[in-house]
Design a protein around this motif. Structure first.
Motif, PDB file in Angstrom:
ATOM      1  N   ASN A  67     -48.187 -33.537  -9.638  1.00 61.91           N
ATOM      2  CA  ASN A  67     -47.090 -32.890  -8.948  1.00 61.91           C
ATOM      3  C   ASN A  67     -46.697 -33.793  -7.784  1.00 61.91           C
ATOM      4  O   ASN A  67     -47.352 -33.827  -6.737  1.00 61.91           O
ATOM      5  CB  ASN A  67     -47.519 -31.517  -8.451  1.00 61.91           C
ATOM      6  CG  ASN A  67     -46.344 -30.747  -7.907  1.00 61.91           C
ATOM      7  OD1 ASN A  67     -45.220 -31.243  -7.898  1.00 61.91           O
ATOM      8  ND2 ASN A  67     -46.616 -29.537  -7.445  1.00 61.91           N
ATOM      9  N   LEU A  68     -45.624 -34.559  -7.939  1.00 65.44           N
ATOM     10  CA  LEU A  68     -45.221 -35.533  -6.944  1.00 65.44           C
ATOM     11  C   LEU A  68     -44.203 -34.998  -5.941  1.00 65.44           C
ATOM     12  O   LEU A  68     -43.751 -35.728  -5.076  1.00 65.44           O
ATOM     13  CB  LEU A  68     -44.639 -36.777  -7.642  1.00 65.44           C
ATOM     14  CG  LEU A  68     -45.629 -37.556  -8.499  1.00 65.44           C
ATOM     15  CD1 LEU A  68     -44.928 -38.724  -9.157  1.00 65.44           C
ATOM     16  CD2 LEU A  68     -46.781 -38.058  -7.654  1.00 65.44           C
ATOM     17  N   LEU A  69     -43.855 -33.761  -6.059  1.00 63.44           N
ATOM     18  CA  LEU A  69     -42.849 -33.226  -5.149  1.00 63.44           C
ATOM     19  C   LEU A  69     -43.285 -33.233  -3.681  1.00 63.44           C
ATOM     20  O   LEU A  69     -42.493 -33.608  -2.814  1.00 63.44           O
ATOM     21  CB  LEU A  69     -42.436 -31.832  -5.592  1.00 63.44           C
ATOM     22  CG  LEU A  69     -41.589 -31.802  -6.880  1.00 63.44           C
ATOM     23  CD1 LEU A  69     -41.279 -30.371  -7.251  1.00 63.44           C
ATOM     24  CD2 LEU A  69     -40.323 -32.599  -6.689  1.00 63.44           C
ATOM     25  N   PRO A  70     -44.518 -32.890  -3.322  1.00 61.70           N
ATOM     26  CA  PRO A  70     -44.913 -32.977  -1.901  1.00 61.70           C
ATOM     27  C   PRO A  70     -44.876 -34.417  -1.381  1.00 61.70           C
ATOM     28  O   PRO A  70     -44.447 -34.670  -0.258  1.00 61.70           O
ATOM     29  CB  PRO A  70     -46.322 -32.411  -1.864  1.00 61.70           C
ATOM     30  CG  PRO A  70     -46.412 -31.545  -3.059  1.00 61.70           C
ATOM     31  CD  PRO A  70     -45.538 -32.179  -4.092  1.00 61.70           C
ATOM     32  N   PHE A  71     -45.306 -35.373  -2.203  1.00 61.88           N
ATOM     33  CA  PHE A  71     -45.287 -36.777  -1.794  1.00 61.88           C
ATOM     34  C   PHE A  71     -43.844 -37.249  -1.605  1.00 61.88           C
ATOM     35  O   PHE A  71     -43.513 -37.920  -0.620  1.00 61.88           O
ATOM     36  CB  PHE A  71     -46.010 -37.643  -2.834  1.00 61.88           C
ATOM     37  CG  PHE A  71     -45.936 -39.102  -2.544  1.00 61.88           C
ATOM     38  CD1 PHE A  71     -46.665 -39.645  -1.495  1.00 61.88           C
ATOM     39  CD2 PHE A  71     -45.131 -39.933  -3.296  1.00 61.88           C
ATOM     40  CE1 PHE A  71     -46.589 -40.996  -1.210  1.00 61.88           C
ATOM     41  CE2 PHE A  71     -45.053 -41.286  -3.023  1.00 61.88           C
ATOM     42  CZ  PHE A  71     -45.786 -41.818  -1.979  1.00 61.88           C
ATOM     43  N   LEU A  72     -42.981 -36.911  -2.536  1.00 60.07           N
ATOM     44  CA  LEU A  72     -41.579 -37.289  -2.437  1.00 60.07           C
ATOM     45  C   LEU A  72     -40.929 -36.647  -1.211  1.00 60.07           C
ATOM     46  O   LEU A  72     -40.102 -37.273  -0.532  1.00 60.07           O
ATOM     47  CB  LEU A  72     -40.848 -36.876  -3.717  1.00 60.07           C
ATOM     48  CG  LEU A  72     -39.404 -37.317  -3.848  1.00 60.07           C
ATOM     49  CD1 LEU A  72     -39.297 -38.827  -3.818  1.00 60.07           C
ATOM     50  CD2 LEU A  72     -38.802 -36.759  -5.119  1.00 60.07           C
ATOM     51  N   ASP A  73     -41.307 -35.441  -0.903  1.00 59.16           N
ATOM     52  CA  ASP A  73     -40.795 -34.754   0.280  1.00 59.16           C
ATOM     53  C   ASP A  73     -41.190 -35.507   1.548  1.00 59.16           C
ATOM     54  O   ASP A  73     -40.369 -35.702   2.452  1.00 59.16           O
ATOM     55  CB  ASP A  73     -41.318 -33.319   0.303  1.00 59.16           C
ATOM     56  CG  ASP A  73     -40.662 -32.501   1.387  1.00 59.16           C
ATOM     57  OD1 ASP A  73     -39.454 -32.707   1.618  1.00 59.16           O
ATOM     58  OD2 ASP A  73     -41.355 -31.661   1.988  1.00 59.16           O
ATOM     59  N   LEU A  74     -42.441 -35.987   1.627  1.00 57.93           N
ATOM     60  CA  LEU A  74     -42.902 -36.745   2.798  1.00 57.93           C
ATOM     61  C   LEU A  74     -42.171 -38.083   2.917  1.00 57.93           C
ATOM     62  O   LEU A  74     -41.769 -38.489   4.011  1.00 57.93           O
ATOM     63  CB  LEU A  74     -44.406 -36.985   2.720  1.00 57.93           C
ATOM     64  CG  LEU A  74     -45.287 -35.766   2.968  1.00 57.93           C
ATOM     65  CD1 LEU A  74     -46.743 -36.113   2.707  1.00 57.93           C
ATOM     66  CD2 LEU A  74     -45.116 -35.305   4.406  1.00 57.93           C
ATOM     67  N   VAL A  75     -41.984 -38.760   1.811  1.00 61.65           N
ATOM     68  CA  VAL A  75     -41.306 -40.063   1.845  1.00 61.65           C
ATOM     69  C   VAL A  75     -39.867 -39.904   2.313  1.00 61.65           C
ATOM     70  O   VAL A  75     -39.383 -40.645   3.170  1.00 61.65           O
ATOM     71  CB  VAL A  75     -41.372 -40.744   0.457  1.00 61.65           C
ATOM     72  CG1 VAL A  75     -40.450 -41.945   0.386  1.00 61.65           C
ATOM     73  CG2 VAL A  75     -42.799 -41.141   0.135  1.00 61.65           C
ATOM     74  N   PHE A  88     -39.700 -39.162   6.015  1.00 59.11           N
ATOM     75  CA  PHE A  88     -39.957 -40.371   6.803  1.00 59.11           C
ATOM     76  C   PHE A  88     -38.718 -41.272   6.840  1.00 59.11           C
ATOM     77  O   PHE A  88     -38.337 -41.777   7.897  1.00 59.11           O
ATOM     78  CB  PHE A  88     -41.159 -41.124   6.218  1.00 59.11           C
ATOM     79  CG  PHE A  88     -41.508 -42.368   6.975  1.00 59.11           C
ATOM     80  CD1 PHE A  88     -42.074 -42.291   8.232  1.00 59.11           C
ATOM     81  CD2 PHE A  88     -41.250 -43.616   6.432  1.00 59.11           C
ATOM     82  CE1 PHE A  88     -42.392 -43.435   8.931  1.00 59.11           C
ATOM     83  CE2 PHE A  88     -41.558 -44.762   7.113  1.00 59.11           C
ATOM     84  CZ  PHE A  88     -42.133 -44.673   8.381  1.00 59.11           C
ATOM     85  N   VAL A  89     -38.065 -41.450   5.709  1.00 60.10           N
ATOM     86  CA  VAL A  89     -36.846 -42.259   5.655  1.00 60.10           C
ATOM     87  C   VAL A  89     -35.755 -41.618   6.509  1.00 60.10           C
ATOM     88  O   VAL A  89     -35.030 -42.311   7.229  1.00 60.10           O
ATOM     89  CB  VAL A  89     -36.382 -42.448   4.194  1.00 60.10           C
ATOM     90  CG1 VAL A  89     -34.993 -43.060   4.130  1.00 60.10           C
ATOM     91  CG2 VAL A  89     -37.378 -43.304   3.425  1.00 60.10           C
ATOM     92  N   GLY A  90     -35.627 -40.330   6.471  1.00 62.27           N
ATOM     93  CA  GLY A  90     -34.643 -39.636   7.297  1.00 62.27           C
ATOM     94  C   GLY A  90     -34.904 -39.832   8.778  1.00 62.27           C
ATOM     95  O   GLY A  90     -33.971 -40.047   9.560  1.00 62.27           O
ATOM     96  N   ILE A  91     -36.173 -39.771   9.170  1.00 66.78           N
ATOM     97  CA  ILE A  91     -36.523 -39.999  10.581  1.00 66.78           C
ATOM     98  C   ILE A  91     -36.158 -41.416  10.994  1.00 66.78           C
ATOM     99  O   ILE A  91     -35.624 -41.652  12.084  1.00 66.78           O
ATOM    100  CB  ILE A  91     -38.013 -39.691  10.821  1.00 66.78           C
ATOM    101  CG1 ILE A  91     -38.259 -38.187  10.702  1.00 66.78           C
ATOM    102  CG2 ILE A  91     -38.468 -40.202  12.180  1.00 66.78           C
ATOM    103  CD1 ILE A  91     -39.718 -37.797  10.714  1.00 66.78           C
ATOM    104  N   LEU A  92     -36.448 -42.391  10.139  1.00 62.02           N
ATOM    105  CA  LEU A  92     -36.109 -43.777  10.456  1.00 62.02           C
ATOM    106  C   LEU A  92     -34.602 -43.967  10.609  1.00 62.02           C
ATOM    107  O   LEU A  92     -34.149 -44.666  11.511  1.00 62.02           O
ATOM    108  CB  LEU A  92     -36.640 -44.718   9.372  1.00 62.02           C
ATOM    109  CG  LEU A  92     -38.154 -44.944   9.353  1.00 62.02           C
ATOM    110  CD1 LEU A  92     -38.536 -45.865   8.215  1.00 62.02           C
ATOM    111  CD2 LEU A  92     -38.621 -45.522  10.672  1.00 62.02           C
ATOM    112  N   ILE A  93     -33.832 -43.346   9.754  1.00 65.43           N
ATOM    113  CA  ILE A  93     -32.382 -43.458   9.846  1.00 65.43           C
ATOM    114  C   ILE A  93     -31.885 -42.873  11.162  1.00 65.43           C
ATOM    115  O   ILE A  93     -31.037 -43.460  11.839  1.00 65.43           O
ATOM    116  CB  ILE A  93     -31.710 -42.774   8.631  1.00 65.43           C
ATOM    117  CG1 ILE A  93     -31.977 -43.599   7.371  1.00 65.43           C
ATOM    118  CG2 ILE A  93     -30.222 -42.593   8.862  1.00 65.43           C
ATOM    119  CD1 ILE A  93     -31.520 -42.932   6.095  1.00 65.43           C
TER     120      ILE A  93
END
Length: 158
Positions: free
Chosen positions: A14-22, A25-30
């Motif tokens: 189930n990769l949805l939690p990992f994808l949510d974290l990534v 993180f990208v949103g914070i960087l932007i």
């Protein structure tokens, strides 16, 4: 008879939690990069110039030993005499600026060698102490580059 569903050997990841974290993180960087103000360098005060040496063509330099002094031309072989003249002028720290065009890299190298020989001979225990601060300034090949530099140095610039 009821059959139990068979268990697969590997569970489905189930990769949805990992994808949510990534993506978070990208949103914070932007957001961080978008909110940063650009760091524009300040112009500041121009470097103080006591003596100006100008090289516009390979093999010769022109000494301006003060803002209003007449320029004196020295050949590359006479750089030691030029530095001896500067040392005889006064005590204390002198700001020496070497302005050069793109055609003067050989002369710059010769001047650096002469300057290092000259400063190694200065006696720090002497009664009259001399120190030189050397800086290099690029000079455009445009015809008005030198008059503009001299105007700024003499204090008539904008």
């Amino acid at each position: 008879m009821r059959r139990r569903p068979s268990m697969p050997l590997m569970p489905e990841p189930n990769l949805l939690p990992f994808l949510d974290l990534v993506l978070a993180f990208v949103g914070i960087l932007i957001v961080v990069f978008a909110l940063q103000a650009p760091n524009r360098p300040e112009t500041g005060r121009p470097l103080a110039i006591d003596d100006l040496i100008v090289c516009q063509a390979e093999g010769a330099v022109t000494l301006h030993a003060g803002p209003e002094a007449e320029p004196i031309v020295y050949r590359e072989t006479e750089l030691d005499a030029l530095l001896a003249r500067l040392a005889a002028q006064s005590d204390g720290v002198r700001n020496l600026v070497f302005a050069l065009t793109q055609d003067c890299f050989g002369t710059r190298r010769a001047f650096e060698d002469a300057f290092s020989r000259f400063t190694s001979r200065l006696d720090p225990r002497a009664e009259t102490r001399r120190a030189f601060r050397l800086s290099f300034r690029p000079l455009s090949t445009a015809p008005d580059a030198l008059p503009r530099l001299l105007t700024e140095w003499r204090g008539h610039g904008d």
